[in-house]
Scaffold this motif. Structure first.
Motif, PDB file in Angstrom:
ATOM      1  N   ALA A 154      16.709  56.466  47.364  1.00 54.53           N
ATOM      2  CA  ALA A 154      17.531  55.166  46.023  1.00 54.53           C
ATOM      3  C   ALA A 154      15.990  55.513  45.707  1.00 54.53           C
ATOM      4  CB  ALA A 154      18.387  54.943  45.434  1.00 54.53           C
ATOM      5  N   ASP A 155      15.179  54.486  45.541  1.00 57.79           N
ATOM      6  CA  ASP A 155      14.296  54.285  44.953  1.00 57.79           C
ATOM      7  C   ASP A 155      12.816  55.273  45.302  1.00 57.79           C
ATOM      8  OD1 ASP A 155      15.682  51.519  44.661  1.00 57.79           O
ATOM      9  OD2 ASP A 155      14.930  50.139  45.760  1.00 57.79           O
ATOM     10  N   ALA A 156      12.486  55.177  46.641  1.00 55.17           N
ATOM     11  CA  ALA A 156      11.520  56.482  46.526  1.00 55.17           C
ATOM     12  C   ALA A 156      11.846  57.444  45.373  1.00 55.17           C
ATOM     13  CB  ALA A 156      11.180  57.011  48.331  1.00 55.17           C
ATOM     14  N   ARG A 157      13.642  57.590  45.587  1.00 54.25           N
ATOM     15  CA  ARG A 157      13.457  59.109  44.453  1.00 54.25           C
ATOM     16  C   ARG A 157      13.554  59.163  42.695  1.00 54.25           C
ATOM     17  NH1 ARG A 157      18.426  60.061  42.065  1.00 54.25           N
ATOM     18  NH2 ARG A 157      19.147  62.807  41.252  1.00 54.25           N
ATOM     19  N   LYS A 158      13.360  57.482  42.838  1.00 55.85           N
ATOM     20  CA  LYS A 158      13.540  57.090  41.367  1.00 55.85           C
ATOM     21  C   LYS A 158      12.133  57.141  41.181  1.00 55.85           C
ATOM     22  CE  LYS A 158      15.857  53.663  39.498  1.00 55.85           C
ATOM     23  NZ  LYS A 158      16.457  52.966  39.338  1.00 55.85           N
ATOM     24  N   GLU A 159      10.872  56.631  41.908  1.00 52.06           N
ATOM     25  CA  GLU A 159       9.600  56.939  41.857  1.00 52.06           C
ATOM     26  C   GLU A 159       9.116  58.202  41.708  1.00 52.06           C
ATOM     27  OE1 GLU A 159       8.482  54.106  44.305  1.00 52.06           O
ATOM     28  OE2 GLU A 159       9.035  52.236  44.231  1.00 52.06           O
ATOM     29  N   GLU A 160       9.464  58.429  42.898  1.00 53.66           N
ATOM     30  CA  GLU A 160       9.516  60.589  42.416  1.00 53.66           C
ATOM     31  C   GLU A 160      10.047  60.778  41.324  1.00 53.66           C
ATOM     32  OE1 GLU A 160       9.488  64.777  45.398  1.00 53.66           O
ATOM     33  OE2 GLU A 160      10.830  62.460  45.669  1.00 53.66           O
ATOM     34  N   MET A 161      10.905  61.045  40.741  1.00 52.82           N
ATOM     35  CA  MET A 161      11.549  61.749  39.464  1.00 52.82           C
ATOM     36  C   MET A 161      11.076  61.049  38.195  1.00 52.82           C
ATOM     37  SD  MET A 161      15.083  61.292  39.693  1.00 52.82           S
ATOM     38  CE  MET A 161      15.579  62.509  38.788  1.00 52.82           C
ATOM     39  N   ARG A 195      15.461  65.438  35.881  1.00 51.66           N
ATOM     40  CA  ARG A 195      16.638  65.631  36.580  1.00 51.66           C
ATOM     41  C   ARG A 195      16.136  66.496  37.727  1.00 51.66           C
ATOM     42  NH1 ARG A 195      21.405  63.508  37.160  1.00 51.66           N
ATOM     43  NH2 ARG A 195      23.014  64.224  39.337  1.00 51.66           N
ATOM     44  N   ASN A 196      15.750  65.730  39.752  1.00 49.69           N
ATOM     45  CA  ASN A 196      15.045  66.749  40.132  1.00 49.69           C
ATOM     46  C   ASN A 196      16.266  66.754  40.932  1.00 49.69           C
ATOM     47  OD1 ASN A 196      13.819  67.884  42.252  1.00 49.69           O
ATOM     48  ND2 ASN A 196      12.244  65.844  42.581  1.00 49.69           N
ATOM     49  N   HIS A 197      16.868  68.470  41.250  1.00 46.57           N
ATOM     50  CA  HIS A 197      18.190  68.706  42.031  1.00 46.57           C
ATOM     51  C   HIS A 197      17.756  68.809  42.870  1.00 46.57           C
ATOM     52  CE1 HIS A 197      19.816  69.861  38.408  1.00 46.57           C
ATOM     53  NE2 HIS A 197      19.070  70.130  37.310  1.00 46.57           N
ATOM     54  N   TYR A 198      16.280  68.968  43.207  1.00 49.40           N
ATOM     55  CA  TYR A 198      15.753  68.962  44.824  1.00 49.40           C
ATOM     56  C   TYR A 198      15.821  67.837  45.762  1.00 49.40           C
ATOM     57  CZ  TYR A 198      13.259  69.766  49.363  1.00 49.40           C
ATOM     58  OH  TYR A 198      13.158  69.956  50.602  1.00 49.40           O
ATOM     59  N   SER A 199      15.844  66.518  45.371  1.00 46.56           N
ATOM     60  CA  SER A 199      15.905  65.561  45.815  1.00 46.56           C
ATOM     61  C   SER A 199      17.966  64.820  46.108  1.00 46.56           C
ATOM     62  CB  SER A 199      15.829  64.419  44.914  1.00 46.56           C
ATOM     63  OG  SER A 199      14.160  64.527  44.793  1.00 46.56           O
TER      64      SER A 199
END
Length: 486
Positions: free
Chosen positions: A31-38, A125-129
């Motif tokens: 989740a943290d990685a996704r948030k940083e990526e987004m 919003r990253n739909h792929y993630s």
């Protein structure tokens, strides 16, 4: 519930807790990685949009701005896009099928050399993630669950293998042979085995205590046996009888000190030799051997448990008379025969002397015997023939009443004092015959004393020297003089 079931459940619980913690940490990390990526993508997108809208904002071409806004929102990762200039909203476009959560909002100022042109607000919003998060989570969950199940199976197999010998031990104890089936929720083998070991330890403790008590009793009994053996040996050695023990082969196996003294053999010399070849005279050996064989065969014999007199032989070869008593006992190794032997040579000699004395008393010179108080207790036939008195006439009377002058106390006192002091008296006497005539005799008197040197009796011998016939009856001179010992 047995130890395997408990171990499996405890392991599953612990392993599940560990896996849940791991999954939680993994999803948190994702989740943290996704948030940083987004956030990073949203910033890049906002930068791109701001650059794109810089010229239209500078030209204030609102139609192009709105058209471009709709086109940007058509992108699947862009949720909404807002363009404003100052306090006025120029364009706003939003995707209708996008949920409200999981949107990263980035505000970017559009600037040029002429100053601030406007503000770009991007909702990303990253739909792929999102699409990737679910498969990864499922993979983690299923992978972790598979590993947990595998670990549980491995632990169960290990515990089953470890407890197999214990189960066999328990099954052998209960049934005598192991069973072919095993239930997971069966009796706890280790606990049962521990209980059985504890019971065995208690039994061993009881057995040990009994053994200690038995050893103490045995030690006490052994001490008592030693005391009895020492006493028996002391009695055996101090016995006044010679003790000779032989086995059923006529071999001497015991020979006490009195036997050594009696027969002249030492114990070491005679042990192991045959009785017939050592202390039995040669002329009696055949009878002895036949008697032994009969005794062993029948258990009976004419010489058992009674005293008999037999001749025996010393080591020097000289024969002597013995009194022997034989007892038999049957042991595990066969019969043994215990002989109690006394040397009766002295008794035989005394008996012979006594017989000779009796013969001499009855057939020799006239004799009388008087006790320590001076009363006649016995006379022989020669004395009766000499004076004509029967035994009943003089027994109990004083000897001086038979003399010519019984009232001569000084004379009779001298005789008595000589017997008491010197033990004998020799001299001549005048005795009165029953018919009254006087007989002159030579007399020898001798006293017999006991161990305390006290006179027991005395014996008087008479030899006739001559007689003087007188008509006076002898009965008139038989006076009952009790005052003097004679």
């Amino acid at each position: 519930m047995n130890i395997r079931a408990r171990a499996v459940l405890y392991t599953a619980f612990i392993f599940t807790a560990v896996i849940l913690a791991f999954i939680t940490l993994a999803f948190g990390y994702l989740a943290d990685a996704r948030k940083e990526e987004m956030s990073y993508r949203a910033k890049e997108l906002a930068e791109l949009v701001s650059v794109t809208f810089e010229i239209p904002l500078l030209e204030k071409n609102h139609t192009i701005i709105r058209d471009m806004t709709d086109r940007f929102v058509a992108h699947e990762d862009l949720t909404y896009l807002t363009i404003d200039q100052g306090d006025s909203l120029i364009a706003h476009s939003r995707s209708l099928d996008t949920p409200e959560d999981g949107i990263t909002v980035v505000i970017k100022e559009v600037e040029s050399d002429e100053g601030r042109l406007g503000t770009v607000i991007v909702g990303y919003r990253n739909h792929y993630s999102d699409n990737m998060a679910s498969p990864i989570g499922q993979m983690l969950i299923w992978g972790t669950s598979g590993i947990g199940l595998f670990a549980i199976v491995v632990i169960y197999i290990l515990l089953y293998s470890i407890t197999r010998p214990l189960r066999k031990l328990h099954q052998i104890k209960e049934n005598g042979e192991p069973t072919s089936r095993f239930s997971l929720f069966d009796v706890d083998e280790i606990e049962t085995t521990v209980n059985e070991v504890n019971q065995l330890r208690k039994k061993m403790d009881r057995s040990y205590n009994k053994l200690q008590s038995s050893l103490r009793d045995h030690e006490f009994s052994h001490q008592q046996t030693q005391i009895l053996e020492e006493r028996s040996q002391a009695i055996y050695n101090a016995s006044l009888d010679a003790i000779v023990v032989v086995d059923d082969q006529d071999t001497i196996i015991e020979f006490n000190p009195m036997a050594e003294q009696l027969f002249g053999w030492s114990r070491d010399e005679i042990l192991g030799l045959r009785l017939a070849e050592t202390i039995i005279p040669e002329r009696l050996r055949e009878n002895h051997i036949m008697g032994m064989q009969h005794l062993i065969k029948t258990g009976e014999g004419p010489v058992l448990d009674q005293r008999i007199e037999l001749p025996a032989k010393r080591k020097s070869g000289r024969e002597f008379p013995i009194e022997i008593s034989i007892s038999s006992a049957k042991t595990k190794s066969g019969y043994i025969f215990v002989s109690y032997i006394r040397d009766i040579s002295l008794q035989k000699a005394r008996e012979e002397e006594r017989q000779q004395a009796v013969q001499a008393f009855e057939m020799g010179f006239p004799m009388l015997i008087a006790d320590a108080k001076g009363h006649v207790v016995r006379i022989n036939q020669a004395f009766s023939d000499m004076l004509g008195f029967k035994p009943e006439d003089v027994i109990g009377e004083k000897p001086r009443s038979l003399t010519e002058n019984p009232t001569d106390k000084p004379f009779h006192t001298r005789i008595w004092l000589s017997l008491l002091g010197r033990g004998f008296w020799d001299g001549e006497l005048e005795l009165r015959h029953k018919t009254g005539h006087v007989i002159r005799v030579k007399s020898k008197m001798k006293s017999q004393r006991n161990e305390g040197d006290e006179m027991q009796f005395y014996v008087a011998h008479f030899e006739v020297l001559g007689d003087y016939h007188q008509d006076v009856e002898a009965e008139t001179y038989l006076e009952d003089e009790k005052q003097s010992p004679l």
